[in-house]
Scaffold this motif. Structure first.
Motif, PDB file in Angstrom:
ATOM      1  N   LEU A   1      20.308  54.746  57.995  1.00 57.91           N
ATOM      2  CA  LEU A   1      20.884  53.402  57.958  1.00 57.91           C
ATOM      3  C   LEU A   1      22.059  53.322  56.988  1.00 57.91           C
ATOM      4  O   LEU A   1      23.089  52.701  57.285  1.00 57.91           O
ATOM      5  N   LEU A   2      21.919  53.927  55.825  1.00 58.14           N
ATOM      6  CA  LEU A   2      23.030  53.932  54.862  1.00 58.14           C
ATOM      7  C   LEU A   2      24.226  54.695  55.416  1.00 58.14           C
ATOM      8  O   LEU A   2      25.380  54.285  55.240  1.00 58.14           O
ATOM      9  N   GLY A   3      23.968  55.821  56.091  1.00 60.44           N
ATOM     10  CA  GLY A   3      25.054  56.582  56.696  1.00 60.44           C
ATOM     11  C   GLY A   3      25.762  55.792  57.784  1.00 60.44           C
ATOM     12  O   GLY A   3      26.989  55.831  57.903  1.00 60.44           O
ATOM     13  N   ALA A   4      25.013  55.048  58.600  1.00 54.03           N
ATOM     14  CA  ALA A   4      25.629  54.223  59.642  1.00 54.03           C
ATOM     15  C   ALA A   4      26.472  53.114  59.027  1.00 54.03           C
ATOM     16  O   ALA A   4      27.564  52.807  59.502  1.00 54.03           O
ATOM     17  N   PHE A   5      25.981  52.516  57.948  1.00 54.00           N
ATOM     18  CA  PHE A   5      26.754  51.472  57.267  1.00 54.00           C
ATOM     19  C   PHE A   5      28.043  52.044  56.688  1.00 54.00           C
ATOM     20  O   PHE A   5      29.115  51.454  56.813  1.00 54.00           O
ATOM     21  N   TRP A   6      27.960  53.193  56.074  1.00 51.85           N
ATOM     22  CA  TRP A   6      29.135  53.843  55.486  1.00 51.85           C
ATOM     23  C   TRP A   6      30.144  54.208  56.571  1.00 51.85           C
ATOM     24  O   TRP A   6      31.352  54.001  56.411  1.00 51.85           O
ATOM     25  N   MET A   7      29.656  54.743  57.726  1.00 53.62           N
ATOM     26  CA  MET A   7      30.545  55.109  58.821  1.00 53.62           C
ATOM     27  C   MET A   7      31.221  53.867  59.412  1.00 53.62           C
ATOM     28  O   MET A   7      32.413  53.883  59.719  1.00 53.62           O
ATOM     29  N   GLY A   8      30.475  52.772  59.545  1.00 53.37           N
ATOM     30  CA  GLY A   8      31.053  51.529  60.055  1.00 53.37           C
ATOM     31  C   GLY A   8      32.123  50.978  59.133  1.00 53.37           C
ATOM     32  O   GLY A   8      33.142  50.443  59.588  1.00 53.37           O
TER      33      GLY A   8
ATOM     34  N   VAL B   1      35.323  52.988  59.727  1.00 53.31           N
ATOM     35  CA  VAL B   1      35.986  52.601  60.975  1.00 53.31           C
ATOM     36  C   VAL B   1      36.675  51.249  60.797  1.00 53.31           C
ATOM     37  O   VAL B   1      37.800  51.039  61.250  1.00 53.31           O
ATOM     38  N   ARG B   2      36.013  50.325  60.123  1.00 51.13           N
ATOM     39  CA  ARG B   2      36.572  48.985  59.917  1.00 51.13           C
ATOM     40  C   ARG B   2      37.859  49.048  59.087  1.00 51.13           C
ATOM     41  O   ARG B   2      38.796  48.290  59.325  1.00 51.13           O
ATOM     42  N   ARG B   3      37.917  49.954  58.103  1.00 49.83           N
ATOM     43  CA  ARG B   3      39.120  50.072  57.272  1.00 49.83           C
ATOM     44  C   ARG B   3      40.319  50.576  58.060  1.00 49.83           C
ATOM     45  O   ARG B   3      41.453  50.262  57.735  1.00 49.83           O
ATOM     46  N   ARG B   4      40.065  51.382  59.126  1.00 56.47           N
ATOM     47  CA  ARG B   4      41.173  51.919  59.922  1.00 56.47           C
ATOM     48  C   ARG B   4      41.705  50.920  60.938  1.00 56.47           C
ATOM     49  O   ARG B   4      42.775  51.107  61.480  1.00 56.47           O
ATOM     50  N   GLU B   5      40.967  49.836  61.221  1.00 57.95           N
ATOM     51  CA  GLU B   5      41.401  48.842  62.196  1.00 57.95           C
ATOM     52  C   GLU B   5      42.530  47.993  61.611  1.00 57.95           C
ATOM     53  O   GLU B   5      42.627  47.796  60.399  1.00 57.95           O
ATOM     54  N   PRO B   6      43.419  47.468  62.484  1.00 57.74           N
ATOM     55  CA  PRO B   6      44.472  46.578  61.969  1.00 57.74           C
ATOM     56  C   PRO B   6      43.860  45.270  61.469  1.00 57.74           C
ATOM     57  O   PRO B   6      42.791  44.853  61.943  1.00 57.74           O
ATOM     58  N   PRO B   7      44.522  44.628  60.520  1.00 55.14           N
ATOM     59  CA  PRO B   7      43.974  43.370  59.996  1.00 55.14           C
ATOM     60  C   PRO B   7      44.048  42.269  61.055  1.00 55.14           C
ATOM     61  O   PRO B   7      44.800  42.373  62.021  1.00 55.14           O
ATOM     62  N   PRO B   8      43.270  41.204  60.897  1.00 54.80           N
ATOM     63  CA  PRO B   8      43.352  40.094  61.854  1.00 54.80           C
ATOM     64  C   PRO B   8      44.737  39.454  61.815  1.00 54.80           C
ATOM     65  O   PRO B   8      45.437  39.524  60.799  1.00 54.80           O
ATOM     66  N   PRO B   9      45.170  38.844  62.913  1.00 58.57           N
ATOM     67  CA  PRO B   9      46.518  38.261  62.944  1.00 58.57           C
ATOM     68  C   PRO B   9      46.645  37.090  61.973  1.00 58.57           C
ATOM     69  O   PRO B   9      45.703  36.341  61.743  1.00 58.57           O
ATOM     70  N   SER B  10      47.839  36.957  61.429  1.00 57.27           N
ATOM     71  CA  SER B  10      48.110  35.845  60.518  1.00 57.27           C
ATOM     72  C   SER B  10      48.338  34.579  61.345  1.00 57.27           C
ATOM     73  O   SER B  10      48.544  34.644  62.556  1.00 57.27           O
ATOM     74  N   PRO B  11      48.327  33.406  60.732  1.00 52.26           N
ATOM     75  CA  PRO B  11      48.555  32.165  61.488  1.00 52.26           C
ATOM     76  C   PRO B  11      49.908  32.148  62.205  1.00 52.26           C
ATOM     77  O   PRO B  11      50.036  31.547  63.270  1.00 52.26           O
ATOM     78  N   GLU B  12      50.919  32.826  61.670  1.00 51.02           N
ATOM     79  CA  GLU B  12      52.227  32.855  62.330  1.00 51.02           C
ATOM     80  C   GLU B  12      52.192  33.692  63.605  1.00 51.02           C
ATOM     81  O   GLU B  12      53.005  33.495  64.502  1.00 51.02           O
ATOM     82  N   GLU B  13      51.271  34.652  63.673  1.00 51.60           N
ATOM     83  CA  GLU B  13      51.187  35.534  64.835  1.00 51.60           C
ATOM     84  C   GLU B  13      50.312  34.972  65.953  1.00 51.60           C
ATOM     85  O   GLU B  13      50.226  35.552  67.019  1.00 51.60           O
ATOM     86  N   GLN B  14      49.677  33.837  65.724  1.00 54.23           N
ATOM     87  CA  GLN B  14      48.800  33.239  66.733  1.00 54.23           C
ATOM     88  C   GLN B  14      49.637  32.668  67.877  1.00 54.23           C
ATOM     89  O   GLN B  14      50.777  32.249  67.688  1.00 54.23           O
ATOM     90  N   PRO B  15      49.088  32.637  69.098  1.00 45.87           N
ATOM     91  CA  PRO B  15      49.830  32.076  70.227  1.00 45.87           C
ATOM     92  C   PRO B  15      50.072  30.578  70.043  1.00 45.87           C
ATOM     93  O   PRO B  15      49.281  29.875  69.416  1.00 45.87           O
TER      94      PRO B  15
END
Length: 116
Positions: A30-37, A40-54
């Motif tokens: 479980l700790l290994g799965a949390f660490w791996m997640g 992966v989360r750190r490599r994802e792009p950040p959520p869009p800013s309010p200016e980038e919203q449609p």
């Protein structure tokens, strides 16, 4: 204590140690799965800013258009057309068809098969 009691106690002790080891393995997984997640989360792009919203279009929200459409005819040929040959005729474009009134249910009829 007799030797029978000693043998039973030894058997239960091994079982207890085995359960503790199995529990530690599960916690480590479980700790290994949390660490791996987290990695992966750190490599994802950040959520869009309010200016980038449609944004809404200038004319406001787009409304639904109800109209009859006529499909393009499939060309006839001597051999059977396969799916990979279909795009050669262009995208399946349609054109506006003549206005047709749709059949509506009348009062007192359910609209189901045989229900009238």
């Amino acid at each position: 204590m007799t030797s029978a009691w000693m043998e039973m106690a030894a058997g239960r002790g091994a079982l207890g140690v085995g359960l503790i080891v199995a529990g530690l393995v599960v916690v480590a997984l479980l700790l290994g799965a949390f660490w791996m997640g987290a990695r992966v989360r750190r490599r994802e792009p950040p959520p869009p800013s309010p200016e980038e919203q449609p944004r809404l279009p200038e004319g406001g929200p787009v409304r639904e258009v109800a109209e009859n459409r006529e499909p393009d005819e499939v060309p006839r040929s001597d051999h059977r057309l396969t799916p990979h040959e279909m795009p050669a005729f262009g995208n399946s474009s349609t054109r506006t068809g003549p206005e047709k009134s749709r059949r509506r249910w009348t009062d007192g009829k359910s609209g189901s098969f045989g229900g009238g």
